[in-house]
Design a protein around this motif. Structure first.
Motif, PDB file in Angstrom:
ATOM      1  N   PRO A  77       0.830  -1.204   0.000  1.00  0.00           N
ATOM      2  CA  PRO A  77       0.000   0.000   0.000  1.00  0.00           C
ATOM      3  C   PRO A  77       0.867   1.258   0.000  1.00  0.00           C
ATOM      4  N   SER A  78       0.352   2.332  -0.615  1.00  0.00           N
ATOM      5  CA  SER A  78       1.032   3.620  -0.486  1.00  0.00           C
ATOM      6  C   SER A  78       0.802   4.167   0.915  1.00  0.00           C
ATOM      7  N   PHE A  79      -0.415   3.902   1.437  1.00  0.00           N
ATOM      8  CA  PHE A  79      -0.777   4.421   2.765  1.00  0.00           C
ATOM      9  C   PHE A  79      -0.186   3.527   3.848  1.00  0.00           C
ATOM     10  N   THR A  80       1.035   3.835   4.255  1.00  0.00           N
ATOM     11  CA  THR A  80       1.703   3.094   5.332  1.00  0.00           C
ATOM     12  C   THR A  80       2.904   3.903   5.798  1.00  0.00           C
ATOM     13  N   ALA A 122       6.572 -10.518  -4.386  1.00  0.00           N
ATOM     14  CA  ALA A 122       5.878 -10.595  -3.095  1.00  0.00           C
ATOM     15  C   ALA A 122       4.788  -9.538  -2.971  1.00  0.00           C
ATOM     16  N   ILE A 123       3.871  -9.820  -2.049  1.00  0.00           N
ATOM     17  CA  ILE A 123       2.876  -8.820  -1.653  1.00  0.00           C
ATOM     18  C   ILE A 123       3.155  -8.494  -0.195  1.00  0.00           C
ATOM     19  N   LEU A 124       3.360  -7.219   0.092  1.00  0.00           N
ATOM     20  CA  LEU A 124       3.561  -6.806   1.479  1.00  0.00           C
ATOM     21  C   LEU A 124       2.223  -6.242   1.978  1.00  0.00           C
ATOM     22  N   VAL A 125       1.566  -7.042   2.791  1.00  0.00           N
ATOM     23  CA  VAL A 125       0.252  -6.701   3.330  1.00  0.00           C
ATOM     24  C   VAL A 125       0.470  -5.904   4.620  1.00  0.00           C
ATOM     25  N   VAL A 126      -0.221  -4.784   4.769  1.00  0.00           N
ATOM     26  CA  VAL A 126      -0.121  -4.028   6.019  1.00  0.00           C
ATOM     27  C   VAL A 126      -1.522  -3.914   6.632  1.00  0.00           C
ATOM     28  N   HIS A 127      -1.725  -4.589   7.747  1.00  0.00           N
ATOM     29  CA  HIS A 127      -3.010  -4.500   8.445  1.00  0.00           C
ATOM     30  C   HIS A 127      -3.059  -3.127   9.108  1.00  0.00           C
TER      31      HIS A 127
END
Ligand SMILES: *Cc1c(COP(=O)(O)O)cnc(C)c1O
Length: 377
Positions: A77-80, A122-127
């Motif tokens: 995400p850009s929002f992180t 990869a996918i970097l998921v940010v909860h």
């Protein structure tokens, strides 16, 4: 001034720290590091925990442990926070940014699917802010394309996700226990804290071994001071681990306290016009790491002015993240120039979070809510 965060440590958290201190086990050697790693990894349902100095170094270790390298693309995400993009840039790989959902502020799943290319590794998921990402579609996408899933779980200790919903055997899973590797932060404002601290967790023994090496200068097991790989010194001390170890046993209480604080806020703020409050999907147990407010477009001022007006009433706040695609440091490297992610841009300017640390009292929540109501009246 009501502080934006105050941690809540208990007398019982102090005993292991005192023990570490009095017995002289003050470096990263000592039993509490192992105990903290084992207990947290097993709470999350995975086999290996590797404690590190903070959540940012945990991300650096995770990115390198799974073998992301020059030329790879990592969807995130850009929002992180910048801690997500930095390690990818440092290894010479490329962060591929997606916008976020306007309700949970988590990465937009359709955009993730659309961003996959032959170079994606990869996918970097940010909860985000305590709410889980909808993991089933991410895991299915990763499986289909052979991608690695890294979870940044720094904001979701104890959060749950209902996997397999709609089927006949849905199961609730822990955030951090669903990807191939995950990272946590134990900074003072996180649900579990060691002051400064972090952890990489994984079920994959090879990733775990590489993470252990990367944390400790890649000293070889067979011959100390011989190096065949390039590592870091990212160790957590036994004293820090001693602060955290007892909190693992209290995690359910900690989560309940956060959820209760969020309920208290929501009760008082849901009738206030002009702001969007945190949302929780049916398939999620959110942990409300912070209680975020986003101003409607009808409000004639932005989050910066909102923060100033709240400060004048004795309430400290923090702005939302500013998207990675708006960071001058990355533009200077030729990254994300001319990119737009409208939801991220909007909430970065319209969002802030109010005091929501674990030590917050109902009386403080009442005062903060009153201040918000007055500013928006
Ligand atoms: C806090 C946080 C980090 C960084 O953790 P530090 O311990 O401060 O380095 C990384 N990712 C997210 C999403 C965070 O909220």
């Amino acid at each position: 001034m009501i502080p934006v965060n105050e941690p809540l440590l208990e007398e019982s958290d102090f005993a292991p720290l005192e023990d570490a201190f009095r017995t002289g086990w003050i470096s990263s050697a000592g039993r509490y590091v192992d105990e903290f790693e084992d207990r947290w990894a097993s709470y999350c349902g995975v086999g290996h925990g590797i404690a590190v100095s903070n959540g940012s170094t945990a991300l650096q270790v995770a990115v390198e442990a799974v073998g992301i390298s020059a030329g790879d693309e990592v969807i995130m995400p850009s929002f992180t926070i910048i801690s997500c993009a930095s390690p990818v840039v440092r290894v010479g790989a490329k962060p591929v940014l997606v916008d976020c959902d306007p309700v949970t502020y988590c990465m937009d799943l359709d955009q993730v699917a659309a961003a996959v290319t032959p170079r994606t590794k990869a996918i970097l998921v940010v909860h985000m802010y305590g709410h889980p990402v909808d993991m089933d579609p991410i895991l299915a996408l990763a499986e289909k394309h052979g991608l690695i899933v890294i979870e940044d779980a720094a904001e979701v200790h104890g959060a749950l996700y209902e996997s397999g919903r709609g089927g006949n055997a849905p199961v609730w899973k822990k955030c951090g226990g669903m990807g191939h590797i995950a990272t946590f932060s134990f900074f003072a404002n996180k649900l579990i804290t060691t002051g400064e601290g972090g952890m990489v967790i994984t079920d994959n023994p090879e990733y775990a071994e590489r993470a252990r090496g990367l944390r400790n200068l890649c000293f070889r097991q067979d011959r100390r001071f011989l190096h065949t790989e390039h590592g870091y010194q990212f160790r957590l001390t036994n004293m820090q681990a001693a602060i955290g170890v007892n909190q693992v046993g209290r995690i359910e209480q900690i989560v309940e306290r956060k959820r209760q604080a969020a309920r208290e806020y929501t009760q008082r703020l849901e009738t206030v016009p002009g702001i969007q409050l945190p949302f929780e999907h049916q398939w999620a147990r959110a942990v409300y790491w912070v209680y975020g407010l986003v101003l409607d477009d009808a409000i004639p001022f932005d989050a910066l002015e909102f923060a100033n007006r709240l400060k004048a009433k004795g309430v400290e706040t923090r702005p939302f993240f500013l998207g990675m695609h708006e960071q001058p440091v990355f533009h200077d490297m030729g990254l994300f120039v001319g990119e737009h992610h409208p939801v991220t841009e909007r909430i970065a300017r319209r969002g802030l979070y109010v005091p929501s640390g674990l030590a917050i009292t109902v009386d403080q929540i009442e005062k903060v809510s009153l201040a918000v109501r007055e500013v928006l009246a």
